[in-house]
Design a protein around this motif. Structure first.
Motif, short mmCIF file in Angstrom:
data_model
loop_
_atom_site.label_atom_id
_atom_site.label_comp_id
_atom_site.label_asym_id
_atom_site.label_seq_id
_atom_site.Cartn_x
_atom_site.Cartn_y
_atom_site.Cartn_z
N LEU A 7 20.27 -5.66 -37.47
CA LEU A 7 20.29 -7.03 -36.93
C LEU A 7 21.36 -7.22 -36.17
CD1 LEU A 7 19.13 -9.02 -40.05
CD2 LEU A 7 17.75 -8.65 -37.82
N LYS A 8 22.54 -6.88 -36.10
CA LYS A 8 23.63 -6.94 -35.43
C LYS A 8 23.40 -6.59 -34.16
CE LYS A 8 27.34 -7.87 -38.47
NZ LYS A 8 28.44 -7.23 -39.17
N ARG A 9 22.61 -5.14 -34.13
CA ARG A 9 22.14 -4.35 -32.87
C ARG A 9 21.21 -5.12 -32.17
NH1 ARG A 9 20.84 1.66 -33.79
NH2 ARG A 9 20.34 1.47 -31.56
N LEU A 10 20.08 -5.91 -32.91
CA LEU A 10 19.22 -6.37 -32.28
C LEU A 10 19.55 -7.82 -31.77
CD1 LEU A 10 16.31 -5.82 -34.95
CD2 LEU A 10 16.73 -4.76 -32.81
N ALA A 11 20.86 -8.59 -32.24
CA ALA A 11 21.24 -9.59 -31.91
C ALA A 11 21.91 -9.39 -30.51
CB ALA A 11 22.50 -10.18 -32.89
N VAL A 12 22.57 -8.36 -30.21
CA VAL A 12 22.84 -8.42 -28.84
C VAL A 12 21.87 -8.46 -27.80
CG1 VAL A 12 24.00 -6.49 -27.35
CG2 VAL A 12 25.03 -6.94 -29.58
N ILE A 13 20.69 -7.82 -28.19
CA ILE A 13 19.53 -7.76 -27.29
C ILE A 13 19.16 -9.20 -27.23
CG2 ILE A 13 17.18 -7.17 -26.78
CD1 ILE A 13 18.11 -4.40 -28.69
N ALA A 14 18.82 -9.96 -28.36
CA ALA A 14 18.30 -11.20 -28.38
C ALA A 14 19.36 -12.27 -27.68
CB ALA A 14 18.32 -11.66 -29.64
N VAL A 20 14.39 -0.71 -33.10
CA VAL A 20 15.11 -1.07 -32.00
C VAL A 20 14.31 -1.06 -30.42
CG1 VAL A 20 17.27 -0.96 -30.39
CG2 VAL A 20 17.53 -0.97 -32.97
N SER A 21 13.76 0.07 -30.53
CA SER A 21 12.98 0.15 -29.25
C SER A 21 11.75 -0.53 -29.09
CB SER A 21 12.74 1.86 -29.26
OG SER A 21 11.82 1.82 -28.20
N LEU A 22 11.08 -0.61 -30.41
CA LEU A 22 9.88 -1.66 -30.45
C LEU A 22 10.37 -3.06 -30.17
CD1 LEU A 22 8.13 0.04 -33.31
CD2 LEU A 22 7.49 0.04 -30.80
N PHE A 23 11.40 -3.26 -30.65
CA PHE A 23 11.73 -4.80 -30.50
C PHE A 23 11.99 -5.20 -28.88
CE2 PHE A 23 14.96 -8.24 -30.02
CZ PHE A 23 14.66 -9.19 -30.51
N GLU A 24 12.63 -4.03 -28.19
CA GLU A 24 12.97 -4.10 -26.80
C GLU A 24 11.72 -4.23 -26.04
OE1 GLU A 24 15.53 -0.68 -26.53
OE2 GLU A 24 17.26 -1.88 -26.04
N LYS A 62 21.24 -11.61 -25.23
CA LYS A 62 21.07 -11.33 -23.74
C LYS A 62 19.80 -12.10 -23.20
CE LYS A 62 20.58 -7.52 -20.47
NZ LYS A 62 20.81 -6.07 -20.24
N GLU A 63 18.84 -11.81 -23.81
CA GLU A 63 17.62 -12.07 -23.40
C GLU A 63 17.19 -13.62 -23.80
OE1 GLU A 63 15.47 -10.27 -21.59
OE2 GLU A 63 16.44 -8.40 -21.84
N ASP A 64 18.14 -14.21 -24.61
CA ASP A 64 17.70 -15.55 -24.78
C ASP A 64 16.59 -15.99 -25.90
OD1 ASP A 64 18.52 -18.34 -25.09
OD2 ASP A 64 17.24 -18.90 -23.34
N VAL A 65 16.26 -15.01 -26.87
CA VAL A 65 15.30 -15.12 -27.81
C VAL A 65 16.02 -15.23 -29.01
CG1 VAL A 65 13.37 -13.97 -26.37
CG2 VAL A 65 14.92 -12.64 -27.78
N THR A 66 15.27 -15.53 -30.04
CA THR A 66 15.72 -15.57 -31.43
C THR A 66 14.79 -14.74 -32.41
OG1 THR A 66 16.43 -17.86 -31.26
CG2 THR A 66 16.13 -17.13 -33.54
N ILE A 67 15.54 -14.16 -33.23
CA ILE A 67 15.04 -13.26 -34.21
C ILE A 67 14.91 -14.11 -35.70
CG2 ILE A 67 15.28 -11.10 -35.90
CD1 ILE A 67 16.89 -10.28 -33.33
N LEU A 68 13.77 -14.19 -36.06
CA LEU A 68 13.45 -14.64 -37.23
C LEU A 68 12.97 -13.74 -38.47
CD1 LEU A 68 10.94 -17.43 -36.01
CD2 LEU A 68 13.15 -17.64 -36.56
N VAL A 69 13.82 -13.78 -39.52
CA VAL A 69 13.68 -12.77 -40.67
C VAL A 69 12.96 -13.50 -41.52
CG1 VAL A 69 14.91 -11.26 -42.28
CG2 VAL A 69 15.97 -11.62 -40.18
N GLU A 70 11.68 -12.76 -41.92
CA GLU A 70 10.75 -13.63 -42.94
C GLU A 70 10.83 -12.92 -44.24
OE1 GLU A 70 6.63 -15.66 -43.24
OE2 GLU A 70 6.77 -14.00 -41.86
N PRO A 71 11.43 -13.41 -45.45
CA PRO A 71 10.98 -12.94 -46.65
C PRO A 71 9.67 -13.14 -47.05
CG PRO A 71 13.15 -14.09 -46.66
CD PRO A 71 12.43 -14.22 -45.47
N VAL A 72 9.00 -12.37 -47.62
CA VAL A 72 7.84 -12.51 -48.07
C VAL A 72 7.33 -12.25 -49.71
CG1 VAL A 72 6.72 -12.06 -45.93
CG2 VAL A 72 7.03 -10.14 -47.41
N THR A 73 6.38 -12.76 -50.47
CA THR A 73 6.18 -12.46 -51.47
C THR A 73 5.92 -11.01 -51.78
OG1 THR A 73 5.09 -14.48 -51.58
CG2 THR A 73 4.41 -12.97 -53.49
#
Length: 258
Positions: free
Chosen positions: A129-136, A87-91, A138-149
């Protein structure tokens, strides 16, 4: 549909100790390559250690958008001992992303807690992600979750189910066709059933992660299907090329629907 290049994958070099990711100059060269081929954006990995002012200036000068970047701490999603750090690094990443005009930040969960069950990891991801969504939001950004091989996610149902549980328009799935071909296949049907949960699409030839014209995937069919579905988001060319870069990008662009 909008089209972009993944700058880091496209301009990575191989050194004695592993991959050498492009510096600021490499990111700007990717913008120029995108523009040369009629693309309108790029995506990039981390923001740290790069001259964001120069990147922002080049973006404006060339008219090339930076459509997505990888958030600091991206790999920590799914690790309960690292959620506070995530959360801190995302902020900290959000204002840096905004500095270069980027409003989509990628999380990939590569360091999820392997000592937990799948259901427990999903719950950790959902709560984070629910915690991060609050930040997103507020900041009008989108979080993209990427599944990888080889990562946590073993099916699209599992991945899209997580996005539905979070229930925020600011949290979407980054649907990487190359990775999901390795995970389960059924590309176009999966996109049809989950289009409203997809925030970005990546593509590369499979199984070797080459240009779009090489491998077992018919990108002309896939991308025309996606276009017919009404997808208006971004499709990013994300393939490795260590030689003949210009030729391979040009060839791949020929299969992109107008």
């Amino acid at each position: 549909m909008k089209y972009s290049l993944c700058a880091d994958i496209m301009f990575v070099a191989v050194g004695e100790k592993g991959p050498i990711w492009p510096d600021t100059d490499g990111i700007i060269e990717a913008m120029k390559l995108a523009k040369k081929n009629g693309l309108t954006g790029i995506e990039m990995f981390g923001l740290e250690g790069r001259d964001l002012e120069r990147i922002a200036a080049a973006s404006r000068e060339l008219g090339i958008e930076i459509r997505a970047c990888v958030s600091a701490g991206a790999a920590l999603l799914g690790n309960p001992d690292k959620t506070e750090e995530l959360v801190s690094l995302f902020e900290q990443s959000v204002p840096k992303a905004k500095q270069i005009g980027c409003s989509n930040l990628i999380l990939n969960a590569e360091e999820y807690a392997r000592n937990l069950s799948s259901d427990e990891v999903i719950k950790v991801m959902e709560d984070a992600l629910k915690r991060l969504a609050v930040i997103a939001e507020k900041e009008d950004v989108t979080i993209l979750v990427e599944p990888v091989t080889g990562g946590f996610f073993t099916s699209s149902k599992q991945a899209f189910g997580l996005i539905e549980k979070v229930g925020s328009n600011n949290v979407k799935l980054l649907y990487d066709i190359f990775h999901f071909q390795n995970i389960e296949g059924q590309i176009t049907e999966t996109i049809k059933e989950n289009l409203n949960l997809i925030g970005d699409i990546h593509g590369a030839g499979a199984p070797m992660r080459a240009e779009l014209t090489v491998g077992e995937l018919d990108y002309t069919f896939i991308l025309n299907t996606v276009k017919e579905l009404g997808y208006e988001g971004n499709f990013c060319l994300e393939f490795f090329t260590f030689e003949n870069r210009d030729m391979k990008v040009e060839a791949s662009c020929k299969v992109l629907p107008a």
